[in-house]
Scaffold this active site. Structure first.
Site, mmCIF file in Angstrom:
data_model
loop_
_atom_site.group_PDB
_atom_site.id
_atom_site.type_symbol
_atom_site.label_atom_id
_atom_site.label_comp_id
_atom_site.label_asym_id
_atom_site.label_seq_id
_atom_site.Cartn_x
_atom_site.Cartn_y
_atom_site.Cartn_z
ATOM 1 N N HIS A 1 -1.327 1.531 -4.377
ATOM 2 C CA HIS A 1 -1.711 2.941 -4.254
ATOM 3 C C HIS A 1 -0.790 3.872 -5.015
ATOM 4 C CE1 HIS A 1 -3.657 1.650 -0.198
ATOM 5 N NE2 HIS A 1 -4.398 1.294 -1.232
ATOM 6 N N GLN B 1 0.847 -1.197 0.000
ATOM 7 C CA GLN B 1 0.000 0.000 0.000
ATOM 8 C C GLN B 1 0.885 1.251 0.000
ATOM 9 O OE1 GLN B 1 -3.556 -0.510 2.885
ATOM 10 N NE2 GLN B 1 -1.952 -1.855 3.664
HETATM 11 C C1 BV8 Z 1 -11.540 2.547 -3.698
HETATM 12 C C2 BV8 Z 1 -1.979 6.868 -1.477
HETATM 13 C C3 BV8 Z 1 -13.374 2.152 -5.117
HETATM 14 C C4 BV8 Z 1 -2.060 8.332 -1.230
HETATM 15 C C5 BV8 Z 1 -3.600 5.791 -0.016
HETATM 16 C C6 BV8 Z 1 -16.379 6.606 1.354
HETATM 17 C C7 BV8 Z 1 -16.146 7.364 0.194
HETATM 18 C C8 BV8 Z 1 -15.166 7.018 -0.729
HETATM 19 C C9 BV8 Z 1 -14.409 5.872 -0.522
HETATM 20 C C10 BV8 Z 1 -14.647 5.128 0.628
HETATM 21 C C11 BV8 Z 1 -15.613 5.469 1.555
HETATM 22 N N1 BV8 Z 1 -15.580 4.546 2.552
HETATM 23 C C12 BV8 Z 1 -14.637 3.638 2.298
HETATM 24 C C13 BV8 Z 1 -14.065 3.965 1.131
HETATM 25 C C14 BV8 Z 1 -13.028 3.245 0.467
HETATM 26 C C15 BV8 Z 1 -11.702 3.929 0.802
HETATM 27 C C16 BV8 Z 1 -11.304 3.549 2.202
HETATM 28 O O1 BV8 Z 1 -10.935 2.431 2.465
HETATM 29 N N2 BV8 Z 1 -11.390 4.526 3.142
HETATM 30 C C17 BV8 Z 1 -11.027 4.237 4.518
HETATM 31 C C18 BV8 Z 1 -10.222 5.393 5.103
HETATM 32 C C19 BV8 Z 1 -12.310 3.986 5.287
HETATM 33 N N3 BV8 Z 1 -10.772 3.373 -0.162
HETATM 34 C C20 BV8 Z 1 -10.588 4.018 -1.316
HETATM 35 O O2 BV8 Z 1 -11.073 5.098 -1.579
HETATM 36 C C21 BV8 Z 1 -9.736 3.275 -2.301
HETATM 37 N N4 BV8 Z 1 -10.426 3.252 -3.559
HETATM 38 O O3 BV8 Z 1 -12.057 1.931 -2.793
HETATM 39 O O4 BV8 Z 1 -12.068 2.612 -4.975
HETATM 40 C C22 BV8 Z 1 -14.288 3.260 -4.649
HETATM 41 C C23 BV8 Z 1 -14.345 4.423 -5.399
HETATM 42 C C24 BV8 Z 1 -15.227 5.430 -4.990
HETATM 43 C C25 BV8 Z 1 -16.022 5.260 -3.843
HETATM 44 C C26 BV8 Z 1 -15.909 4.093 -3.082
HETATM 45 C C27 BV8 Z 1 -15.038 3.094 -3.474
HETATM 46 C C28 BV8 Z 1 -8.410 3.973 -2.486
HETATM 47 C C29 BV8 Z 1 -7.624 3.878 -1.196
HETATM 48 C C30 BV8 Z 1 -6.196 4.359 -1.462
HETATM 49 C C31 BV8 Z 1 -5.950 5.628 -0.701
HETATM 50 N N5 BV8 Z 1 -4.548 6.033 -0.880
HETATM 51 N N6 BV8 Z 1 -2.331 6.156 -0.254
HETATM 52 C C32 BV8 Z 1 -0.983 8.800 -0.287
HETATM 53 O O5 BV8 Z 1 -0.333 7.960 0.373
HETATM 54 O O6 BV8 Z 1 -0.817 10.014 -0.195
HETATM 55 S S1 BV8 Z 1 -3.968 4.936 1.391
HETATM 56 C C33 BV8 Z 1 -2.842 5.252 2.624
HETATM 57 O O7 BV8 Z 1 -3.316 4.478 3.742
HETATM 58 C C34 BV8 Z 1 -1.427 4.744 2.418
HETATM 59 O O8 BV8 Z 1 -1.247 4.078 1.196
HETATM 60 C C35 BV8 Z 1 -1.260 3.751 3.565
HETATM 61 O O9 BV8 Z 1 -0.385 2.730 3.295
HETATM 62 C C36 BV8 Z 1 -2.647 3.258 3.595
HETATM 63 C C37 BV8 Z 1 -3.094 2.329 4.627
HETATM 64 O O10 BV8 Z 1 -2.613 2.724 5.845
HETATM 65 P P1 BV8 Z 1 -1.536 1.752 6.533
HETATM 66 O O11 BV8 Z 1 -0.522 1.387 5.523
HETATM 67 O O12 BV8 Z 1 -2.258 0.660 7.209
HETATM 68 O O13 BV8 Z 1 -0.849 2.730 7.536
HETATM 69 P P2 BV8 Z 1 -1.388 3.136 8.978
HETATM 70 O O14 BV8 Z 1 -0.616 4.337 9.394
HETATM 71 O O15 BV8 Z 1 -2.887 3.175 8.948
HETATM 72 O O16 BV8 Z 1 -0.994 1.900 9.914
HETATM 73 C C38 BV8 Z 1 0.363 1.612 10.130
HETATM 74 C C39 BV8 Z 1 0.368 0.287 10.869
HETATM 75 O O17 BV8 Z 1 1.723 -0.110 11.028
HETATM 76 C C40 BV8 Z 1 -0.240 0.353 12.241
HETATM 77 O O18 BV8 Z 1 -1.069 -0.773 12.451
HETATM 78 C C41 BV8 Z 1 0.987 0.314 13.175
HETATM 79 O O19 BV8 Z 1 0.690 -0.380 14.392
HETATM 80 C C42 BV8 Z 1 1.957 -0.481 12.363
HETATM 81 N N7 BV8 Z 1 3.366 -0.193 12.638
HETATM 82 C C43 BV8 Z 1 3.939 1.010 12.882
HETATM 83 N N8 BV8 Z 1 5.273 0.850 13.029
HETATM 84 C C44 BV8 Z 1 5.536 -0.476 12.846
HETATM 85 C C45 BV8 Z 1 4.325 -1.143 12.597
HETATM 86 N N9 BV8 Z 1 4.256 -2.472 12.400
HETATM 87 C C46 BV8 Z 1 5.409 -3.170 12.430
HETATM 88 N N10 BV8 Z 1 6.614 -2.596 12.664
HETATM 89 C C47 BV8 Z 1 6.716 -1.259 12.869
HETATM 90 N N11 BV8 Z 1 7.927 -0.714 13.112
#
Ligand code: BV8
Ligand code: ZN
Length: 246
Positions: A124, A106
């Site tokens: 992504h 991602q």
């Molecule tokens: C889609 C690029 C079809 C940009 C990113 C309402 C309206 C519209 C859409 C939606 C909606 N509701 C839901 C959706 C779908 C939406 C979605 O999922 N929203 C979420 C927030 C609810 N998804 C989309 O829109 C996707 N498209 O579904 O298309 C569609 C179309 C229209 C309408 C509906 C559906 C597109 C999603 C892509 C978004 N772009 N990135 C940029 O980066 O600038 S996502 C972004 O979040 C990053 O890519 C990131 O990687 C990603 C996920 O987050 P994580 O990687 O999990 O990172 P996070 O910080 O959250 O967590 C880190 C984890 O690591 C933690 O658990 C932590 O404990 C752990 N950690 C930390 N340190 C360590 C560790 N683990 C191990 N070792 C360590 N040292």
């Protein structure tokens, strides 16, 4: 050293890995955290008074492209000097030691490629790539970009070649990811909070198709209880343990 149970867990995971035919690893921002990359939802998920998720949308770019480019240029500047960490490097070795390997990420930071991984699916997009909405060209450009970079071909405002919230993923990349997830017999989910779809549901899809699932994360996630194993800790420490001596 980690508690005894974790050493047992590592051995159990290694045994499973030895027999795996098609390994899939799904990574999120957590695998890059030890390289110094701010995660999305951790404290690093903030830039000035903005939340990353509020700027990573087509609406934000429509409304204030200069602000969104400032955000991405800041992230490119932060990322440019950073290097892969032992977690990325362990996955490079793993890819060389199993019959088939697919890395689904991602992350847009390009650190898996910098580490030397090959079969990478960037769900992504990639922050080092820019796209012209006019002529559709996608180019890799690692230079420091101007505040509002324009296409050399048609003069239109370029955008980062990343998938914003509300945008569809590249169908070709998504198809290849689903093919791998439905065929894998061993899937590892590393450093993702499991909150962003469609990536967040890929582990459960693999599980339903009979794969053995392990999660590596600092904390439990909404899916942890459904997986076969979960190791809590830093991926930069745990992945080398899992991937060595294979
Ligand atoms: C889609 C690029 C079809 C940009 C990113 C309402 C309206 C519209 C859409 C939606 C909606 N509701 C839901 C959706 C779908 C939406 C979605 O999922 N929203 C979420 C927030 C609810 N998804 C989309 O829109 C996707 N498209 O579904 O298309 C569609 C179309 C229209 C309408 C509906 C559906 C597109 C999603 C892509 C978004 N772009 N990135 C940029 O980066 O600038 S996502 C972004 O979040 C990053 O890519 C990131 O990687 C990603 C996920 O987050 P994580 O990687 O999990 O990172 P996070 O910080 O959250 O967590 C880190 C984890 O690591 C933690 O658990 C932590 O404990 C752990 N950690 C930390 N340190 C360590 C560790 N683990 C191990 N070792 C360590 N040292
Ligand atoms: Zn153009």
């Amino acid at each position: 050293m980690k508690a005894v149970t974790d050493v047992d867990k590592v051995h159990r995971i290694r045994d499973r890995l030895r027999g795996a035919q098609h390994v899939v690893v799904l990574t999120g921002a957590g695998i890059s955290a030890e390289s110094g990359v701010p995660t999305f939802r951790g404290e690093g998920g903030l830039w000035r008074e903005y939340r990353a998720v509020d700027l990573a949308t087509p609406q934000a770019f429509q409304r204030d492209p200069r602000l969104v480019w400032e955000f991405y240029n800041w992230r490119r500047e932060v990322l440019a000097p950073l290097s892969p960490n032992p977690g990325h490097e362990a996955l490079v070795r793993l890819e060389q030691r199993v019959p088939r390997f697919t890395l689904i990420t991602q992350n847009i930071d390009g650190l898996h490629e910098k580490a030397g991984s090959h079969n990478i699916l960037e769900l992504h997009g990639n922050i080092w790539h820019v796209r012209c909405p006019g002529c559709g060209t996608v180019t890799e450009d690692r230079r420091v970009l101007p505040p509002m970079p324009l296409c050399a071909g048609c003069g239109q405002l370029l955008r980062p070649h990343v998938v914003w919230f509300g945008e569809n993923l590249d169908p070709a990349i998504l198809t290849r990811a689903y093919e791998a997830v439905q065929r894998t017999d061993f899937m590892m989910i590393v450093g993702t909070s499991g909150t962003v779809e469609p990536a967040a549901s890929m582990g459960m899809l693999a599980k339903r198709k009979g794969a053995w699932l392990v999660e590596v994360n600092l904390e439990a996630t909404p899916h942890t209880s459904f997986y076969d194993a979960s190791i809590l800790g830093k991926s930069g420490e745990i992945l080398p343990l899992i991937c060595e001596a294979l």
